[in-house]
Every structure is written in C-alpha cells, then in structure tokens.
Design a protein around this motif. Structure first.
Motif, PDB file in Angstrom:
ATOM      1  N   TRP A   1      41.982  14.851   4.881  1.00 18.01           N
ATOM      2  CA  TRP A   1      42.793  15.986   5.317  1.00 18.01           C
ATOM      3  C   TRP A   1      44.171  15.966   4.657  1.00 18.01           C
ATOM      4  O   TRP A   1      44.636  16.971   4.131  1.00 18.01           O
ATOM      5  CB  TRP A   1      42.910  15.985   6.839  1.00 18.01           C
ATOM      6  N   PHE A   2      44.802  14.813   4.677  1.00 22.39           N
ATOM      7  CA  PHE A   2      46.128  14.718   4.049  1.00 22.39           C
ATOM      8  C   PHE A   2      46.043  14.972   2.551  1.00 22.39           C
ATOM      9  O   PHE A   2      46.914  15.585   1.954  1.00 22.39           O
ATOM     10  CB  PHE A   2      46.755  13.343   4.326  1.00 22.39           C
TER      11      PHE A   2
ATOM     12  N   MET B   1      37.246   8.910  12.162  1.00 20.73           N
ATOM     13  CA  MET B   1      38.310   9.815  12.635  1.00 20.73           C
ATOM     14  C   MET B   1      39.675   9.404  12.101  1.00 20.73           C
ATOM     15  O   MET B   1      40.477  10.250  11.713  1.00 20.73           O
ATOM     16  CB  MET B   1      38.374   9.807  14.174  1.00 20.73           C
ATOM     17  N   VAL B   2      39.948   8.112  12.118  1.00 21.75           N
ATOM     18  CA  VAL B   2      41.315   7.686  11.813  1.00 21.75           C
ATOM     19  C   VAL B   2      41.475   7.387  10.329  1.00 21.75           C
ATOM     20  O   VAL B   2      42.568   7.451   9.798  1.00 21.75           O
ATOM     21  CB  VAL B   2      41.703   6.450  12.672  1.00 21.75           C
TER      22      VAL B   2
ATOM     23  N   LEU C   1      54.869  17.815   1.587  1.00 21.97           N
ATOM     24  CA  LEU C   1      53.959  17.236   0.585  1.00 21.97           C
ATOM     25  C   LEU C   1      54.230  15.747   0.415  1.00 21.97           C
ATOM     26  O   LEU C   1      53.306  14.945   0.251  1.00 21.97           O
ATOM     27  CB  LEU C   1      54.104  17.968  -0.756  1.00 21.97           C
TER      28      LEU C   1
ATOM     29  N   LEU D   1      41.094  11.684   8.213  1.00 19.74           N
ATOM     30  CA  LEU D   1      42.542  11.848   8.076  1.00 19.74           C
ATOM     31  C   LEU D   1      42.967  11.772   6.623  1.00 19.74           C
ATOM     32  O   LEU D   1      43.764  12.578   6.143  1.00 19.74           O
ATOM     33  CB  LEU D   1      43.272  10.768   8.874  1.00 19.74           C
TER      34      LEU D   1
ATOM     35  N   PHE E   1      55.320  13.837   2.712  1.00 20.40           N
ATOM     36  CA  PHE E   1      54.757  13.177   3.899  1.00 20.40           C
ATOM     37  C   PHE E   1      53.235  13.025   3.751  1.00 20.40           C
ATOM     38  O   PHE E   1      52.670  11.990   4.114  1.00 20.40           O
ATOM     39  CB  PHE E   1      55.089  13.979   5.161  1.00 20.40           C
ATOM     40  N   ASP E   2      52.585  14.062   3.221  1.00 16.80           N
ATOM     41  CA  ASP E   2      51.136  13.975   2.960  1.00 16.80           C
ATOM     42  C   ASP E   2      50.816  12.753   2.113  1.00 16.80           C
ATOM     43  O   ASP E   2      49.902  11.975   2.419  1.00 16.80           O
ATOM     44  CB  ASP E   2      50.641  15.224   2.206  1.00 16.80           C
TER      45      ASP E   2
ATOM     46  N   ARG F   1      45.173  18.832   2.070  1.00 15.99           N
ATOM     47  CA  ARG F   1      45.883  19.838   2.864  1.00 15.99           C
ATOM     48  C   ARG F   1      46.517  20.915   1.999  1.00 15.99           C
ATOM     49  O   ARG F   1      46.333  22.125   2.224  1.00 15.99           O
ATOM     50  CB  ARG F   1      46.943  19.159   3.743  1.00 15.99           C
TER      51      ARG F   1
ATOM     52  N   LEU G   1      44.278  23.254  10.164  1.00 14.41           N
ATOM     53  CA  LEU G   1      44.715  22.994  11.548  1.00 14.41           C
ATOM     54  C   LEU G   1      46.045  23.674  11.851  1.00 14.41           C
ATOM     55  O   LEU G   1      46.816  23.206  12.687  1.00 14.41           O
ATOM     56  CB  LEU G   1      44.835  21.479  11.810  1.00 14.41           C
TER      57      LEU G   1
ATOM     58  N   SER H   1      48.584  23.739  10.059  1.00 12.56           N
ATOM     59  CA  SER H   1      49.735  23.096   9.413  1.00 12.56           C
ATOM     60  C   SER H   1      49.848  23.649   7.998  1.00 12.56           C
ATOM     61  O   SER H   1      49.212  23.145   7.071  1.00 12.56           O
ATOM     62  CB  SER H   1      49.506  21.586   9.406  1.00 12.56           C
TER      63      SER H   1
END
Lengths: 245, 408
Positions: free
Chosen positions: B125-126, B117-118, B162, B122, B164-165, B129, B152, B154
């Motif tokens: 996903w990042f 999950m973490v 981007l 993640l 931040f991704d 995205r 999700l 976002s």
C-alpha cells in the motif's frame, strides 16, 4: 505539535476496527466456561458426563458372574476387560433378561490380538488365521476365560514356550525342533549341564536352502559354497523368526 | 469392518520389515507437502524484494514490485492446503478467538495475519499509494472509485506525504525480513520440534527450510520475471537477471551446504536410526531425494547457474540457462518438501520397517487438488498485476503526476 501523517488515519481506523471486531467476536463466540480448567470449554466435561453410559466396566460383572470373573483373573486375559469381547453391557446390567451380551464366535474377533502381525512382541501367542484350523471357531478349542493351550506343552515348548510361539508363525513352523537341534536324553531333567546343541555346520541349512538341495522349489535358495562362507547361517538369519530373510 | 480390514491388508502389503499397526497409513500427504512449498515461495519472494528496498540493490528494481505481488498471491493460497487437510476447517478460526500461546501451530495463525496485514499489504500500500492516486485521477467510472477505495481516502501526494510513504515502506521492510524468516522458519521449527522422529528432529531444520525458501522464491521470481517480460514484448534487463542469478547461486550454495552438513552430521553421529534412514533413502526416497532433489534439483541448476554467471556466454544462452535452472530448482525444492514431510512418516518408530505412500489422484487430499492449489496463486497474481501493474511508477522512479494534482 507534529502533524499526524494523513496515511496513518485510515490505516489506524482499519486496524482499530479489525481489533474491535476480534474483541467483539471473542465476546460472542468464546464459550462462557472456556479456560476454567484449561484450554478448553469446561462445560464440555459435564456434557460428556451426561451422555448415555454404554460400558459398565468389568467390576460390575463380578456381582453376578463371580465364578467366571475369578477364573479370568487367574489367567492371561486378566487384563482384558469383559466388554472387549462381549461388547458394551450397561444395558445388560440394568435389564439382564432383556439384553444379553454377545458371545464372540467369529474368528476375526480373536485375531484382533492373536492374528499374526510382525509388530507384536516376540513370543506373544499368534496364529496365521488362514492356516490355523481354518473355518473352526476359536471357542471350539480355546476357553477365553482360561486361555491355556488346548494340549499340555510337549517336550520342548514346556520350557521354550516363547520360541515355540514364535516358530509357530515362522516359515519353519512345520519342522520339528530336533530337525536342527540335538538334545541329549537327560537335557529335560538336567538342562544346564546336558545342553541342547545349536547347529554347528552350514550343511544342515544347506539340506533345504542350498541351490543343489533336492527339495520343493518354493524354498529360498542360496549358493552355500560362496555365500559368506566364514559364518554360520544363524549368525545372520534367525530361523525361529517369522520375518527371517 | 470389512473395508477397514481390506485397507489394512492393502497397506500391510506395501510395508516391509517390522512396523507398528498405526504406522501403515500416512496422515500427512501431498497437501502438507504443498503447504511449506507455498510458504517458502512467499518468504523467498519477499526476502528478494527486501534486498532491493533495504540493501539498495538497484539492479533488482525491475522485480521489486513483482516480488511483493507474487508473495501476496502465494500467501493468500498458502493456508488452503492446511484447511483442505483438516476434517473441520471452520474450527481453524478458533485459534484466533482463543489464542493458545504454548502451541506453535495455533500461534501460526497470528504469524500469518501479522505477515499479511502488517507486512505485505502495508508495504504494498505504501509503495503503490502514489500510483493508486494517479490511476484514480486518470481513470473514469467504476475504475476511478475502485482506485479511490484502494487509496483508503489518503490522497495527499505532497512531498512530505511521499517521503513518509518511502520511510514507512523501508521501516516495514525492516520488520518484514524477520517476519519472513519467522513465517517460514516456523514451518521448519514445527518439524524440527518432533523429538521422536529422527528424520525431522534437527535444530538445522528451520535454517534449512529458510534457505531453501530463499532459493525457491528467487528462482520463482526469475521465472515470473522472464515470462512476464516475454509476454509484454519487452527486453529482459540482463543486469537484473544476472543479479538474481548471483543471489540464487549464493543462496543455493548455502542451502546445499547446510543440507550436506545435516546429512554428514547424521552419518557421523550414526544413531540407532541411521540404518533405517539409509534404507529409506536407498529404497523409498531414492528417486525423490537422490535423483530429483540432489542431482536434478541442486547439482544441475548450480552447474547451469555457475556457467551462466561466471563463464563468458552470450546473453541468449544465459537467459536459457537461468530459465532451465529456475525450473529445475522448483522441482528440487518441491522434492525437498516431499522428502521431509513424507520421509518422516515412511519409517516405523521401531526403526525396523518402512511403509509406503500412495498418492491419490482425486479427492480432497489428492494430486488434482494440489495442482489446483499450485495454479491458483498465478491466477491471483494475474489479477493483481492487472489491478496494480508493477512495471509503472514505483518508489524508485516517481510517476509524473496527473494534471488534476493539487499539492497540499
């Protein structure tokens, strides 16, 4: 104030929901008494205690069968609980005439402990069921409450019982001790001074195990003249041992 | 009773020497062999992806996303062999409800969830995205909503978002490397902690497991990269393949040296267990350890890799050598798991006897279930690749945004 990145919001929601789901699940699924004593449900102790008792324990047998109990406590089966052989007897203690414990007459009851198994301690009384009086119940010759040999120990096994028991399940079971050992006449009365002799020559074993020996073909053979000729056979092969190779 | 006796007689027939009655039957069979093999592939594939992300090994860009997807598909299947082995698999969930902090096995559930999950989800996903948003904009019908759901909600593709991704992805990878070490090192830790077992009880166990995981993960990525490229009718990027080969050979040398060190140390220590262990190696494990693990699975692929990497051979030949080496490595690492898990149970605690392992064909603990478990990750990977094609876009070559894009 710095703006929270947009991506954080749905992720935060998901993680909060997941953690909330776990906390909620814990509330509903973790039993109330979990952890009272340790990492288990304390109520299970009472549940187990409330189950029907089927084993009475040996001590209660003593109330009525004190003669047998007394005998048993003086011999080698003192550590074996009555119910190991006779089965669960709680019902018998409550209704003695209604329920009678079984008396084991089948051979494979005793062989649970006394059937030959190489992992048992050396010298533990063992038999190879197939060759030890086949078909006859153990109770015919042995009294389990007073487990003595059916005959008094003879010549050697009176003192060398452990070796005798070990040899009894070895390949050499059919050989007499004197086949390999010379014992002077007063060895029995003065064993420390009149010592019995261990074989000192390879030829003795060679009588059966040399490739030239004139015996049954089933016996393992070795060319004695060239097989580690500087050693006695029993330096490596222990003849009393059931697993001797 | 008769059945028990019949089984016991059969088991006793397979044993040699002096063995305790409760040791005839092995309790950890092929499923427990498959499990560390799968988690090893997960950790290895993820660590390979991390090389590109954290250490900026740009040659590995073509396999970065593929590695993450591979790690995810294998991770989803990893616990299944354990669950199949349990008598009451539904009770496995209780370790989440009532965490037992002193039990390594119980805490593994949390390690697994943390990693899934973490870390993996993640990071994926990042990384995806921006592409997910673009796919959502380009698609129609259900597919469009599916991709929107994946995003999700976002949907910002502004420069800050981007950036931040990218930053979050890097940060998660940094956390991910120790997490991957934890995930697979833990398996070695469990075995290494069994004090009573001289075959397992070694502090090197977690380290050896970890490096063999890296080896198997990189080798798997070589295979998957070559096969997927072939099926897409694309040309294999030789820079990437050579870099994979280089990391593979380095990891293999470290792994093989560690195992050799462990072996030499045992030999030098010569504790009372050495006789039964050497007897086990020369009898029961001869094929799986000496032939399969060391010769076929270590020496042969190392020779092939050295030849492909450091000799002047044509690219065609290099590709073939890499491919063969990668397959042999899989055989070798699977044998490693086999030898560790089964080897530790083949000898008696009396140190005087050996038992045997009979591999079942059918049944829950049999060969067919194991084969299915080994195939399933590839099925999941196929689906994942269809949903999230790893060869489009990515953090290293931003896709051109779809026309409907509105900068926020």
């Amino acid at each position: 104030m710095k703006k929270v990145p947009q991506q954080i919001i749905p992720l935060a929601i998901i993680f909060i929901v997941a953690i909330a789901a776990l906390v909620t699940a814990r509330h509903f699924f973790v039993p109330e008494t979990f952890g009272d004593y340790g990492h288990y449900r304390a109520a299970s102790v009472d549940e187990i205690a409330s189950q029907e008792v089927v084993y009475a324990g040996s001590i209660i047998c003593n109330d009525c069968h004190d003669d047998i109990y007394e005998t048993k406590m003086n011999f080698d089966h003192r550590g074996v609980s009555c119910e190991v052989c006779h089965g669960p007897a709680m019902a018998h203690t409550e209704e003695p005439d209604e329920y009678t414990p079984r008396i084991p007459r089948i051979r494979n009851q005793c062989t649970i402990c006394h059937g030959y198994n190489s992992a048992r301690p050396s010298g533990f009384p063992q038999v190879v069921e197939e060759v030890h009086n086949p078909g006859r119940p153990c109770l015919e010759c042995h009294n389990p409450h007073k487990p003595l040999l059916p005959r008094a120990p003879q010549a050697c096994d009176a003192c060398h019982r452990e070796i005798a028991l070990q040899k009894a399940v070895s390949h050499h079971t059919s050989l007499e001790c004197k086949t390999c050992h010379d014992a002077p006449p007063d060895h029995m009365s003065n064993p420390r001074f009149a010592r019995a002799q261990k074989p000192t020559s390879r030829a003795l074993c060679g009588k059966c195990h040399d490739t030239e020996a004139d015996v049954s073909r089933g016996i393992p053979r070795i060319k004695l003249a060239t097989h580690n000729e500087n050693y006695l056979c029993w330096d490596c092969h222990y003849p009393h041992h059931p697993e001797a190779r | 009773m008769e059945t028990i006796l019949a089984n016991a007689v059969e088991a006793i027939a397979g044993a040699t020497g002096y063995i305790y009655p409760n040791e005839f039957e092995l309790h950890w069979g092929i499923l427990i062999v498959v499990y560390p093999y799968l988690t090893g592939l997960v950790a290895g594939a993820f660590i390979l992806a991390s090389l590109e992300r954290v250490f900026k090994v740009s040659a590995l860009i073509p396999v970065y996303r593929l590695s993450l997807l591979t790690a995810l598909s294998f991770l989803l299947i990893a616990p299944l062999p354990l669950l199949a082995h349990l008598g009451r698999p539904e009770r496995a969930l209780e370790m989440f409800l009532t965490p037992h902090t002193k039990s390594a096995m119980a805490m593994f559930g949390f390690v697994y969830v943390w990693y899934l999950m973490v870390v993996l989800l993640l990071e994926l996903w990042f990384d995806y995205r921006q592409d997910i948003i673009n796919w959502a904009r380009k698609s129609t019908g259900l597919k469009k909503y599916f991709y929107y759901a994946l995003s999700l909600g976002s949907t910002s593709t502004s420069d800050e978002a981007l950036a931040f991704d990218a930053k979050a992805g890097r940060f998660i990878t940094l956390i991910g490397i120790p997490s991957a070490f934890l995930l697979h090192g833990y398996v070695g830790f469990i075995f290494g902690s069994v004090k009573a077992n001289p075959w397992w009880s070694s502090v090197l166990m977690p380290i050896v497991f970890l490096f063999s995981a890296i080896v198997s993960g990189i080798a798997l990525m070589v295979l998957i990269y070559m096969v997927t490229t072939m099926f897409r009718w694309k040309r294999i990027n030789m820079d990437c393949l050579n870099k994979l080969g280089l990391f593979l050979i380095v990891a293999m040398i470290v792994d093989f040296s560690l195992e050799l060190l462990d072996f030499i140390q045992r030999l030098y220590e010569s504790e009372e267990s050495i006789n039964i262990l050497s007897s086990m190696i020369s009898n029961r494990l001869f094929i799986s350890l000496i032939i399969s693990q060391i010769i076929i699975g270590s020496i042969a692929p190392m020779a092939a890799l050295v030849m492909a990497r450091f000799r002047k051979v044509p690219d065609e030949m290099k590709r073939m050598l890499y491919f063969i080496a990668a397959i042999l490595i899989q055989v070798g690492i699977f044998s490693t798991r086999w030898n560790v898990v089964l080897g530790g149970q083949l000898f008696s605690k009396s140190l005087r006897g050996l038992t045997t392992y009979k591999l079942e064909m059918f049944g829950l603990e049999g060969l067919f279930v194991s084969i299915v478990l080994l195939i399933m990750p590839f099925v999941i990977l196929f689906v994942l690749v269809k949903i999230l094609p790893p060869w489009e876009g990515g953090h290293h070559e931003p896709m051109r945004l779809a026309p409907a894009e509105s900068k926020k």
